[in-house]
Write an enzyme that holds these catalytic residues in place. Structure first.
Site, PDB file in Angstrom:
ATOM      1  N   ARG A 131     -11.297  -9.265   0.261  1.00 59.79           N
ATOM      2  CA  ARG A 131     -10.129  -8.377   0.195  1.00 59.79           C
ATOM      3  C   ARG A 131      -9.114  -8.866  -0.832  1.00 59.79           C
ATOM      4  O   ARG A 131      -8.353  -8.070  -1.382  1.00 59.79           O
ATOM      5  CB  ARG A 131      -9.469  -8.250   1.569  1.00 59.79           C
ATOM      6  N   TYR A 145       1.959   3.830  -6.068  1.00 57.77           N
ATOM      7  CA  TYR A 145       3.424   3.863  -5.976  1.00 57.77           C
ATOM      8  C   TYR A 145       3.945   2.495  -5.561  1.00 57.77           C
ATOM      9  O   TYR A 145       3.266   1.756  -4.857  1.00 57.77           O
ATOM     10  CB  TYR A 145       3.912   4.921  -4.977  1.00 57.77           C
ATOM     11  N   PRO A 146       5.134   2.150  -6.028  1.00 59.53           N
ATOM     12  CA  PRO A 146       5.754   0.890  -5.643  1.00 59.53           C
ATOM     13  C   PRO A 146       6.706   1.111  -4.473  1.00 59.53           C
ATOM     14  O   PRO A 146       7.138   2.249  -4.243  1.00 59.53           O
ATOM     15  CB  PRO A 146       6.546   0.518  -6.890  1.00 59.53           C
ATOM     16  N   MET A 147       7.017   0.071  -3.740  1.00 60.43           N
ATOM     17  CA  MET A 147       7.943   0.218  -2.620  1.00 60.43           C
ATOM     18  C   MET A 147       8.729  -1.062  -2.347  1.00 60.43           C
ATOM     19  O   MET A 147       8.330  -2.148  -2.734  1.00 60.43           O
ATOM     20  CB  MET A 147       7.200   0.636  -1.361  1.00 60.43           C
ATOM     21  N   ASP A 148       9.845  -0.890  -1.684  1.00 63.67           N
ATOM     22  CA  ASP A 148      10.678  -1.995  -1.222  1.00 63.67           C
ATOM     23  C   ASP A 148      10.822  -1.898   0.290  1.00 63.67           C
ATOM     24  O   ASP A 148      10.645  -0.826   0.864  1.00 63.67           O
ATOM     25  CB  ASP A 148      12.112  -1.864  -1.800  1.00 63.67           C
ATOM     26  N   ARG A 149      11.206  -3.003   0.897  1.00 63.44           N
ATOM     27  CA  ARG A 149      11.707  -2.957   2.261  1.00 63.44           C
ATOM     28  C   ARG A 149      13.226  -2.893   2.153  1.00 63.44           C
ATOM     29  O   ARG A 149      13.827  -3.630   1.363  1.00 63.44           O
ATOM     30  CB  ARG A 149      11.266  -4.209   3.041  1.00 63.44           C
ATOM     31  N   HIS A 172       2.007   0.228  12.196  1.00 63.16           N
ATOM     32  CA  HIS A 172       1.761   0.918  10.928  1.00 63.16           C
ATOM     33  C   HIS A 172       0.274   0.854  10.562  1.00 63.16           C
ATOM     34  O   HIS A 172      -0.310   1.843  10.096  1.00 63.16           O
ATOM     35  CB  HIS A 172       2.581   0.214   9.850  1.00 63.16           C
ATOM     36  N   GLN A 185      -7.283   1.307   0.590  1.00 65.47           N
ATOM     37  CA  GLN A 185      -5.964   0.838   0.160  1.00 65.47           C
ATOM     38  C   GLN A 185      -5.989  -0.584  -0.382  1.00 65.47           C
ATOM     39  O   GLN A 185      -6.659  -1.448   0.175  1.00 65.47           O
ATOM     40  CB  GLN A 185      -5.043   0.922   1.380  1.00 65.47           C
ATOM     41  N   SER A 223       8.440   2.511   7.991  1.00 61.72           N
ATOM     42  CA  SER A 223       8.695   3.342   6.812  1.00 61.72           C
ATOM     43  C   SER A 223       9.979   4.151   6.961  1.00 61.72           C
ATOM     44  O   SER A 223      10.791   4.230   6.045  1.00 61.72           O
ATOM     45  CB  SER A 223       7.556   4.340   6.570  1.00 61.72           C
TER      46      SER A 223
END
Lengths: 249, 249, 249, 249, 249
Positions: A131, A145-149, A172, A185, A223
């Site tokens: 993995r 897509y990028p993401m933040d917390r 999640h 993913q 999310s």
């Protein structure tokens, strides 16, 4: 306790998006276009050899809409190799017709939220290694897509206890597991490497599944209250053998 | 008391990022390209003499991804020298193939949060001077990003008592110290000089350490509640002798 | 009472920032470059005559970093004159090598927070008139940034009583006064004229003073809770006689 | 009750801002420049005929600063006519030297916050019709900016009772009335038509009045707590007969 | 319960906005322009055949203002077909004069907030299928904008119970129904596909109706407290037979 979770990290990742300069492409001579297509084909052939040897992986899709025309996703053991691939592409004949559109630098990441089973370090397990150094699926569609917390007032991921975060992430993951076989993913970490904290790359046979999984997940507390999302890019697989047809004018 | 901490300030700093205009580069004649490479080589040679004389320092890396191709970090005693270096580069033959990509103006900064030991002004100490006028490490990887301290509602760094800030920064420094030998850090202040309040420049032998340190630090209260971060740039060292090969087409 | 303070307003102001198109500049013939430099020199000579006659003022600095190469600050009694100066520059031979980089439109402003002394309208005083129609100092360094007063939830400058605002501004001015002789400041109002509410232009002999004053002021409540800041531009004085050397290629 | 107020709507509006490509303009031949100026003159002549017939209105100013060089404000009974005017300008000889800089689409709007007097629908009154289909004043200066009403947490215009909104707007209008004769205002609605909810266009004989009115109004609760403002553009009138001189190079 | 609602999804959608490069267009020869117009006409003819066969739909409008000149809205059963249409346009002769201006990727969406009647799955109903695979109305005006549901603090759509959301959406739909015959609406979902969560495309005979419906809806709680809106684009229908006239120079 409020503490960082340990991560396991694998191959470095570069998402490299390009726009085709169609005007220049059409102005070029037939011979130049052939040379350009050949140069890209040779690069891909070389990269495929690396993938076959288990030393990296890559995939190429056509982006839908005007954000870009092509999205390359490159995985390699070192940042130097990624830089070399990018430079090679820039220097290639094909590179003369590719305008930079977007890029993202990160590294394949798994987190150790769950305790080690029977004292075995999960990083040593073959399935973990697989993995961390994944051969990217050649599925029909890609979504990146990028993401933040979130870190704002009452909604601050980074002031939550580790087990609270672990619980939310576990919930999640159960949503994600419903899409097994439909969505594949790859999570890459980019804190300290690029502008967002994580990159999410999804593969699917049907693009509708991107909407379904991201929509359903948005109702998970992790999310709805703690996710911030950047630009979304979607694309259709461009197999090596279809490139000449795609570029034919 | 809510008051500014005194700072000690050293050399002025300019991060100068450029994108190579590969199309023009390939269109140029062999002779022109040689002239350009020579012009850059001569500038670097001149700059190295300055560094050897202890009058400044600089380092050059290749940026990974499309934000830029090259990142120069320049340190000099005066802002005029920085401006001259930038202009020299613009006027050089190589400059004709370099497009502006980003820049950042700041000054090496240390803060005096801790009381002077035995009444000695820390600014007079040789080790302080060395940190204010640092010879930049020629390590394999660079990471640069700007940051602010948050000023919003309940989370306002600038309304906190000085000793509260000092305590948070002290805790933060302990996280940093775990990375001794793995990550080398230069903090530059840019309030009143550029768009963010500070610049952070990290050097590492392994780029994964950038992610590890920035991630771990994000859980420190000073970051989780008071840190705002800008764009991140990462790069691989480009030693002077490797430039011709890098630019070979 | 929550009410606007009356302002006194002087000369209109245009900050006009330009990037030099170094590639075109180098491609131009020696004769063209001379013509261009002469055209700029003649404009400045004309502007200096205006300044000597007390009908306006201006100053020119080289910007450090890539945001621009040149920053002109123009002060004139009417908006029409500012527009004419901008157009003259655009039409000049030099204008062919200058790319627009940024601009800011405002008017020199003083506020009447303090009551008139002995019933004398402060606007009638010679020292006020001198501050409203200032001859800009030709100091070595310039710093320009725009700012707003915050209007959000509990932190809303525009819902504060006038005397509360006056008190905060008075405290703020005391911080400023510490820098007398080191930093010279011109405040211009731009509500209704440009995107931010005020422009701040600072002049200093040493650029470090920009950092020191802005940093110290950020801890004043008027800044920490009510200040929002835009882009910062810093530059080094470019005296008229040094222009040919600066542009020599 | 929380409900939308009814609006009365008049002519459609297009603010069309252009930057002059001065480099191309100077490179063009004298004959081409004459042809271009004539083409613009003929368009304006045609538009003036429409205005004289009461079928629309327009005005042209020179923008101060680098956001644009020209601002056209067009009013017409239909959106098709606005589109035609824009296309005509694009196709004209002058259009070859005009770069798009900004635009705004809206419609002249009056709201019916106040009850009808004596049961007469205000929309039927001649003075209302004149305000809905206004002949734009040819005053020396223009100011244009877009705005929203805030919708965030406790400060949400769209969750306020209609009579609360009406009262705030009424207070606001009293501030505006102080500037009668100094500032002339046209409000255009753009919800559903462009990115902000309203456009505000002000005309004045003296640009300082733009600052004075917008500053004073910012202390009205409707602005301080419920106003969000976009970019501001200011300009000086460019009468048709002054165009050749303005464009002379 | 806080859970995602199930959606019914139809044809994939691409909004493709282009700016005409009028300078190049005017420089092209009469023959080239004819070839370009013919190429667009042939593409549209081909697309119309698809629409007649019920395998997709499309519509073309002229955008008012400078955001773009043309807006194509394409609906097709697969993402591959959308990608092909975009590529075909890029490769066409007309494509040489069209600059990318904006795009949006989504899929026609209906939500199942209301319980199935008599146990019949609504997705199986002919009227549902017609709404999921709609033939776009060829009405005079188009309005397109993207939107999100807010996720911030107390105003978080994604933490509301499903029946609370259903009730708000039902109230909202009642506002919409008042505009029957005046405004026709197509909702497309874009979570996981593009940068906003939904796209809203409205058609009207009179553009004022766009303002009226969006303004009235903004007072519905679902919009006032939970709606975030992006850029708005409006356009006038460009029937196939009017293209030559529109492009005549």
């Amino acid at each position: 306790m409020v503490e960082a979770v340990e991560t396991m990290d694998g191959w470095y990742s570069l998402h490299d998006l390009r726009t085709i300069d169609w005007s220049s492409w059409k102005l070029a001579s037939e011979a130049e276009r052939k040379e350009a297509i050949d140069s890209l084909d040779q690069l891909i052939a070389k990269w495929e050899t690396v993938e076959e040897a288990g030393n990296g992986s890559q995939v190429l899709h056509k982006v839908v809409g005007q954000k870009a025309d092509l999205i390359f996703m490159f995985l390699r053991p070192t940042m130097e190799e990624l830089s070399d691939m990018e430079t090679e592409l820039n220097k290639s004949k094909m590179g003369e017709f590719l305008l930079p559109a977007h890029s993202y630098v990160s590294v394949v990441e798994l987190s150790k939220y769950r305790p080690a089973k029977d004292g075995v370090d999960p990083e040593t397990l073959p399935e973990t290694q697989k993995r961390l150094k994944p051969i990217l699926p050649k599925w029909e569609h890609i979504c990146f897509y990028p993401m933040d917390r979130r870190r704002s007032g009452e909604e601050n991921w980074y002031t939550l206890e580790k087990d609270v975060r672990a619980k939310m992430l576990y919930e999640h993951s159960k949503t994600g597991r419903k899409y097994a076989g439909k969505v594949s993913q790859v999570i890459t970490g980019s804190i300290g490497l690029d502008d967002w904290e994580w990159g999410v790359t999804l593969f699917a046979h049907e693009p509708l599944q991107f909407k379904k999984i991201v929509y359903e997940m948005r109702f998970d507390e992790v999310s709805s209250r703690y996710g911030e999302f950047g630009e979304f890019f979607v694309g259709n697989l461009l197999p090596r053998e279809d490139i000449p047809k795609y570029l034919e004018v």
